[in-house]
Design a protein around this motif. Sequence first.
Motif, PDB file in Angstrom:
ATOM      1  N   ILE A 108       0.850  -1.197   0.000  1.00 53.41           N
ATOM      2  CA  ILE A 108       0.000   0.000   0.000  1.00 53.41           C
ATOM      3  C   ILE A 108       0.888   1.250   0.000  1.00 53.41           C
ATOM      4  O   ILE A 108       0.622   2.214  -0.711  1.00 53.41           O
ATOM      5  N   LYS A 109       1.952   1.169   0.760  1.00 47.16           N
ATOM      6  CA  LYS A 109       2.907   2.273   0.783  1.00 47.16           C
ATOM      7  C   LYS A 109       3.457   2.502  -0.633  1.00 47.16           C
ATOM      8  O   LYS A 109       3.599   3.631  -1.083  1.00 47.16           O
ATOM      9  N   GLN A 110       3.699   1.400  -1.298  1.00 53.49           N
ATOM     10  CA  GLN A 110       4.212   1.488  -2.668  1.00 53.49           C
ATOM     11  C   GLN A 110       3.201   2.176  -3.595  1.00 53.49           C
ATOM     12  O   GLN A 110       3.575   2.977  -4.448  1.00 53.49           O
ATOM     13  N   ILE A 111       1.926   1.867  -3.394  1.00 51.06           N
ATOM     14  CA  ILE A 111       0.880   2.498  -4.211  1.00 51.06           C
ATOM     15  C   ILE A 111       0.924   4.014  -4.011  1.00 51.06           C
ATOM     16  O   ILE A 111       0.962   4.782  -4.978  1.00 51.06           O
ATOM     17  N   TYR A 112       0.940   4.431  -2.749  1.00 52.71           N
ATOM     18  CA  TYR A 112       0.952   5.880  -2.486  1.00 52.71           C
ATOM     19  C   TYR A 112       2.235   6.531  -2.992  1.00 52.71           C
ATOM     20  O   TYR A 112       2.231   7.672  -3.425  1.00 52.71           O
ATOM     21  N   LYS A 113       3.314   5.783  -2.922  1.00 51.72           N
ATOM     22  CA  LYS A 113       4.580   6.314  -3.416  1.00 51.72           C
ATOM     23  C   LYS A 113       4.493   6.550  -4.930  1.00 51.72           C
ATOM     24  O   LYS A 113       4.893   7.587  -5.444  1.00 51.72           O
ATOM     25  N   ILE A 114       3.918   5.571  -5.626  1.00 48.12           N
ATOM     26  CA  ILE A 114       3.773   5.678  -7.088  1.00 48.12           C
ATOM     27  C   ILE A 114       2.888   6.881  -7.439  1.00 48.12           C
ATOM     28  O   ILE A 114       3.199   7.656  -8.343  1.00 48.12           O
ATOM     29  N   ILE A 115       1.806   7.035  -6.675  1.00 47.27           N
ATOM     30  CA  ILE A 115       0.854   8.100  -7.006  1.00 47.27           C
ATOM     31  C   ILE A 115       1.397   9.481  -6.661  1.00 47.27           C
ATOM     32  O   ILE A 115       1.250  10.426  -7.423  1.00 47.27           O
ATOM     33  N   LEU A 116       2.001   9.590  -5.478  1.00 47.39           N
ATOM     34  CA  LEU A 116       2.296  10.936  -4.964  1.00 47.39           C
ATOM     35  C   LEU A 116       3.727  11.434  -5.173  1.00 47.39           C
ATOM     36  O   LEU A 116       3.958  12.638  -5.125  1.00 47.39           O
ATOM     37  N   SER A 117       4.673  10.517  -5.413  1.00 51.03           N
ATOM     38  CA  SER A 117       6.080  10.961  -5.438  1.00 51.03           C
ATOM     39  C   SER A 117       6.444  11.793  -6.660  1.00 51.03           C
ATOM     40  O   SER A 117       7.346  12.615  -6.585  1.00 51.03           O
ATOM     41  N   ASP A 118       5.790  11.549  -7.789  1.00 53.20           N
ATOM     42  CA  ASP A 118       6.262  12.177  -9.026  1.00 53.20           C
ATOM     43  C   ASP A 118       5.477  13.399  -9.476  1.00 53.20           C
ATOM     44  O   ASP A 118       5.933  14.130 -10.346  1.00 53.20           O
ATOM     45  N   ILE A 119       4.283  13.601  -8.901  1.00 49.93           N
ATOM     46  CA  ILE A 119       3.468  14.704  -9.418  1.00 49.93           C
ATOM     47  C   ILE A 119       4.035  16.061  -8.981  1.00 49.93           C
ATOM     48  O   ILE A 119       4.349  16.271  -7.821  1.00 49.93           O
ATOM     49  N   LYS A 120       4.152  16.928  -9.969  1.00 48.85           N
ATOM     50  CA  LYS A 120       4.702  18.266  -9.696  1.00 48.85           C
ATOM     51  C   LYS A 120       3.739  19.371 -10.087  1.00 48.85           C
ATOM     52  O   LYS A 120       3.664  20.382  -9.410  1.00 48.85           O
ATOM     53  N   TYR A 121       3.061  19.199 -11.200  1.00 49.34           N
ATOM     54  CA  TYR A 121       2.224  20.290 -11.707  1.00 49.34           C
ATOM     55  C   TYR A 121       0.818  19.842 -12.092  1.00 49.34           C
ATOM     56  O   TYR A 121       0.609  18.713 -12.540  1.00 49.34           O
ATOM     57  N   PHE A 122      -0.111  20.765 -11.950  1.00 45.39           N
ATOM     58  CA  PHE A 122      -1.465  20.599 -12.476  1.00 45.39           C
ATOM     59  C   PHE A 122      -1.352  20.533 -14.011  1.00 45.39           C
ATOM     60  O   PHE A 122      -0.527  21.233 -14.598  1.00 45.39           O
ATOM     61  N   PRO A 123      -2.167  19.697 -14.666  1.00 43.55           N
ATOM     62  CA  PRO A 123      -1.977  19.528 -16.125  1.00 43.55           C
ATOM     63  C   PRO A 123      -2.342  20.734 -16.988  1.00 43.55           C
ATOM     64  O   PRO A 123      -2.004  20.767 -18.173  1.00 43.55           O
TER      65      PRO A 123
END
Length: 281
Positions: A108-123
């Motif tokens: 589950i931690k991995q899921i949140y890491k995948i979702i939240l670690s890379d996002i920087k900007y609104f599209p």
Amino acid sequence: MRNKIYRLIAIIFIIAFFNCMLLENLYSIKKERLPIIDFKSIEKIDKIAEFSVTDESINEIKSYCEQNKIDFIDFFTSYMKYNNYEVDSVSYDYDNKYYNNVDNTKEIKQIYKIILSDIKYFPIPKNKKTNNHKYSYCNSWLAERTYGGERKHYGTDIIDCEDERGYFPVVSMTDGYVQKIGWLELGGWRVGIRAKHGGYFYYAHLDKYAKGIKEGSKIKAGEVIGYMGNSGYGKEGTCGKFVVHLHLGISLPLNEQMDDFWINPYWILRYIEDSKVTKKY
Ligand SMILES: [Zn+2]
């Protein structure tokens, strides 16, 4: 003279060889980085996919972690699990019970890491010029859709309130590379970007692509990848079957075949709405 030519050929050969090595390395790094986890077997995975946590809550948890020098993803995972993956507002009676409850949450931690670690900007970028051209979006996770048979909506639609094709530029929310580009019957002209931690960011119904974007292109967060449109729901080139909007999808890597497993992007978009790059349009 002949020696010179041989030397030149040798140099070209060496450069070409190292270029190939470098490319090979880049691609193998990308492949290795993808976590291959059977997410579908995780208890309450549908609840996790719903990503039901308000932007205020994400921000509060984040600043709490920063103040207390706690790993954000660790704490976020524990907090979500403790609250049955549904957080409207964060209570201030923080207790170690949340943080110490991280057993068995590696995936589950991995899921949140995948979702939240890379996002920087609104599209959608901020416009350098001031004008009243607006967009809007709402939480339409699992809403009914009927084109191509009854199905559910696995994303968020950011709608152009003026319904003007090609007006809004669409930027990549993350660094990554273009994994897929081209026409899909449902998605129209779409770009799919694979981010560093494995998340797949799907931008659909585009009016056109940004110049030079092709499969394998490296993309920086905030880079324009295309323009908002209303393509899709038919053979290549079909447009105008619905209002101009960007369909944004976020998917987890499930296995080597790269099946889709979609996560609700709505609160994530709300969370990063103030993080915009500025473009002139
Ligand atoms: Zn949509």
